[in-house]
Scaffold this motif. Structure first.
Motif, PDB file in Angstrom:
ATOM      1  N   UNK A   1       0.840  -1.189   0.000  1.00 26.84           N
ATOM      2  CA  UNK A   1       0.000   0.000   0.000  1.00 26.84           C
ATOM      3  C   UNK A   1       0.880   1.244   0.000  1.00 26.84           C
ATOM      4  N   UNK A   2       1.305   1.714  -1.174  1.00 25.17           N
ATOM      5  CA  UNK A   2       2.091   2.956  -1.230  1.00 25.17           C
ATOM      6  C   UNK A   2       1.184   4.165  -1.061  1.00 25.17           C
ATOM      7  N   UNK A   3       1.729   5.229  -0.464  1.00 24.06           N
ATOM      8  CA  UNK A   3       0.947   6.454  -0.316  1.00 24.06           C
ATOM      9  C   UNK A   3       0.810   7.179  -1.643  1.00 24.06           C
ATOM     10  N   UNK A   4       1.762   6.971  -2.529  1.00 26.85           N
ATOM     11  CA  UNK A   4       1.732   7.628  -3.831  1.00 26.85           C
ATOM     12  C   UNK A   4       2.298   6.660  -4.860  1.00 26.85           C
ATOM     13  N   UNK A   5       2.065   6.963  -6.140  1.00 27.53           N
ATOM     14  CA  UNK A   5       2.607   6.111  -7.191  1.00 27.53           C
ATOM     15  C   UNK A   5       4.128   6.036  -7.070  1.00 27.53           C
ATOM     16  N   UNK A   6       4.763   7.198  -6.864  1.00 24.01           N
ATOM     17  CA  UNK A   6       6.207   7.248  -6.695  1.00 24.01           C
ATOM     18  C   UNK A   6       6.523   6.921  -5.244  1.00 24.01           C
ATOM     19  N   UNK A   7       6.695   5.649  -4.946  1.00 28.39           N
ATOM     20  CA  UNK A   7       6.788   5.165  -3.578  1.00 28.39           C
ATOM     21  C   UNK A   7       8.232   4.912  -3.179  1.00 28.39           C
ATOM     22  N   UNK A   8       8.524   5.149  -1.880  1.00 25.32           N
ATOM     23  CA  UNK A   8       9.836   4.813  -1.339  1.00 25.32           C
ATOM     24  C   UNK A   8       9.936   3.347  -0.977  1.00 25.32           C
TER      25      UNK A   8
END
Length: 624
Positions: free
Chosen positions: A244-251
């Protein structure tokens, strides 16, 4: 005529001796003046009335007698109705001159018969210039058509060469189904409004661009992520992944691979920070690890220690001086029944033992930094382990409803959870908001405390599937399953039985099935190939129902296992997408095969396939 102009009469009356040309020559200069009389009267019936209407003469008396015409005019002026109309017209004209929008009224021939002061000012033209002109005379460029037109910020060029940006409406007026005139209402668009419109267009463009970039970033992430074992049963282990990333560009990013020699390699990368920088580091890390492991599989010489040494050497040179990288690596070896762990600044791996205790599997490695990257790998025995949770700190550091960190509640919730979905239900009850990406692997073992079991096989026929469904229902009811849950589980099992028939026994590909449905021949094909005298009918589908105790949680697991005689399918192509939470990026399952699997996965607590893909395990958690 000079006297007429000076006296500003309400009407002009001509006798029958003058010709049309003579009358027009005399009256036209007066009618085209800014303060021209409102009505002109002509008394003969054989004149060309339209010629007089063109210059503003709009009331005619056709009597031959001048005296009769004057009487008619006088009688009309003296009536109360005529007086009210006269006042109303003047009032409307006064109101029109008070508004900021330009107003122009045209007759049936399209010629201007009235314009307010705002129209004159906007166009920078006098009333005498506009009178009886058409829109094509006034504008050399305009957007008007023959019907009602709404225009926004359209360029206009006047006959004097003035360029204007106007908005407004041209309305056509009809009487008795015939066009009787039109009204143009318009206003200039200010520079501020133009700038605002440009800003809006820029924002819309940026939004489209951002959306396109997000879609491209998601596709790139899907290419990089190596997910081979999610939703599968390998040896005695069931593997599940949650991302579950917070954004598409995930850390955060993860990977899991089947080494194909009884070993399974898994990792989670958690790059420091958020946004593009963290995502680039995560993608770099994952790409290197995946490529390294793939080459090792081809050479059949995978060594976790050697791979980690290469990775640390690679990634250190690509980290900024103030950047840190957290990661956890684990290799499950079913040959030695061990798990090798190397964790760099990540939370400890949780292991639930069969006696109910929770063990924390740690390694002392620090987060990976440009000038510090020391590795240590610790090996733990898998004997006595019931399930394992490998996770990023986005899960343990989420805030609960009472304001505390979920870290304190996580071990207990994990202990009670039988599957990934079972754990998520408890997580979502406690966590109000997560501020970081969440990634975890939920690895459980096959239960061996069997309470009840029923195994049987069926032929590949439609009636046989129905018989199997009834037998499975009877088994569930004997285990005390609620009737509503039986109905839901029955539907899920029915989907998987049908998959076993279509794709296993009959060998239909997903594309072939869809083509048959579109062609309207699917039902006939199934009926023809499942007759009792066909070879496909004799292909067996094996079914095993089991009820097992989960241990100390007071729960039972109901499992239905279905095995067909087909060649299977690539499981990773399906479950790679179901690992995503789905709230961030809506995945259009119509573009992917296996929509029946997605439907079933949403109805049950656990769904796992064998490596080959011809055996499916459907799991339901029963609270006791």
């Amino acid at each position: 005529m000079k006297r007429l102009a000076e006296d500003k009469p309400d009407a002009i009356v001509f006798d029958s001796e003058g010709t049309d040309d003579e009358c027009l020559f005399e009256v036209a200069p007066i009618l085209r003046a800014p303060d021209a009389p409102k009505t002109a009267v002509f008394l003969t019936s054989d004149s060309n009335l339209s010629r007089f209407a063109d210059i503003g003469i709009n009331t005619f008396f056709t009597k031959q007698s001048v005296t009769e015409g004057i009487k008619q005019l006088q009688q009309g002026r003296d009536t109360k109705y005529a007086s009210l109309v006269h006042k109303a017209v003047h009032r409307l004209r006064d109101l029109a001159n008070c508004v900021e929008h330009g107003i122009m009224v045209m007759n049936a021939d399209g010629r201007v018969t009235f314009m307010n002061e705002a129209a004159k000012n906007i166009l920078d033209m006098k009333g005498s210039e506009l009178n009886l002109m058409t829109l094509n005379d006034i504008f050399t460029m305009h957007p008007f058509m023959d019907d009602t037109t709404r225009f926004e910020e359209q360029p206009h060029t006047t006959c004097k060469g003035r360029e204007l940006l106007l908005s407004g409406t041209l309305t056509i007026i009809y009487e008795n189904n015939k066009q009787s005139g039109s009204i143009l209402i318009f206003y200039p668009v200010s520079g501020r409004a133009i700038d605002r419109q440009k800003e809006l267009e820029l924002l819309q463009y940026q939004e489209r661009y951002h959306s396109t970039q997000q879609a491209s970033a998601f596709k790139k992430q899907m290419l990089v992520i190596k997910d081979e074992i999610s939703g599968t049963k390998g040896s005695r282990f069931f593997f599940e992944t949650y991302f579950k990333p917070l954004d598409i560009m995930s850390g955060d990013i993860y990977g899991n691979m089947n080494i194909k020699d009884g070993r399974y390699f898994l990792y989670i990368i958690d790059a420091m920070g958020k946004g593009l920088s963290a995502s680039v580091t995560a993608l770099q890390s994952s790409s290197f690890i995946n490529h390294s492991v793939e080459l090792s599989i081809i050479k059949n010489d995978f060594d976790m220690s050697r791979m980690l040494s290469s990775f640390l050497h690679y990634i250190r040179d690509r980290l900024m001086e103030d950047e840190a990288l957290c990661a956890v690596f684990a290799m499950i070896d079913t040959n030695t029944d061990t798990i090798a762990v190397s964790s760099f600044g990540m939370p400890p791996i949780l292991a639930k033992m069969k006696d109910g205790t929770i063990q924390k599997l740690r390694t002392p490695n620090m987060p990976i930094m440009r000038f510090m990257a020391v590795k240590e790998i610790t090996e733990f025995s898998l004997k006595g382990i019931d399930k394992i949770l490998i996770y990023s700190d986005g899960l343990s550091e989420s805030t609960t409803s009472d304001g505390s960190l979920y870290y304190d509640k996580l071990p207990d919730c994990f202990s009670r959870a039988a599957t990934k979905k079972h754990l998520l239900r408890m997580v979502n009850e406690d966590i109000t908001q997560n501020e970081d990406d969440i990634t975890f692997f939920f690895i459980s073992t096959e239960q061996n405390e069997i309470i009840a079991e029923d195994s049987f096989s069926i032929h590949s026929g439609a009636s046989e599937l129905s018989t199997a469904g009834e037998r499975i229902n009877a088994f569930m009811e004997a285990q005390g399953v609620d009737s509503v849950e039986v109905s839901t589980f029955e539907f899920a099992v029915g989907e998987m039985l049908m998959n076993a028939l279509e794709h296993g026994s009959l060998g239909l590909s997903f594309r072939q099935k869809q083509d048959m449905i579109r062609g309207g021949v699917y039902d006939d094909f199934i009926a023809e190939h499942t007759k009792e005298d066909t070879s496909d009918y004799n292909k067996e589908i094996m079914i095993r129902c089991r009820s097992a105790q989960t241990g100390t949680e007071g729960q039972k697991l109901l499992t239905v296992e279905i095995t067909d005689s087909g060649s299977g399918f690539n499981v990773s192509e399906i479950f790679k997408f179901s690992s995503f939470d789905g709230n961030l990026f809506k995945i259009d399952t119509k573009k992917y095969n296996g929509r029946g699997i997605f439907i079933t996965d949403n109805l049950v607590d656990g769904l796992y396939y064998s490596d080959k893909g011809n055996t499916v395990h459907i799991v339901k958690v029963l609270d006791t």
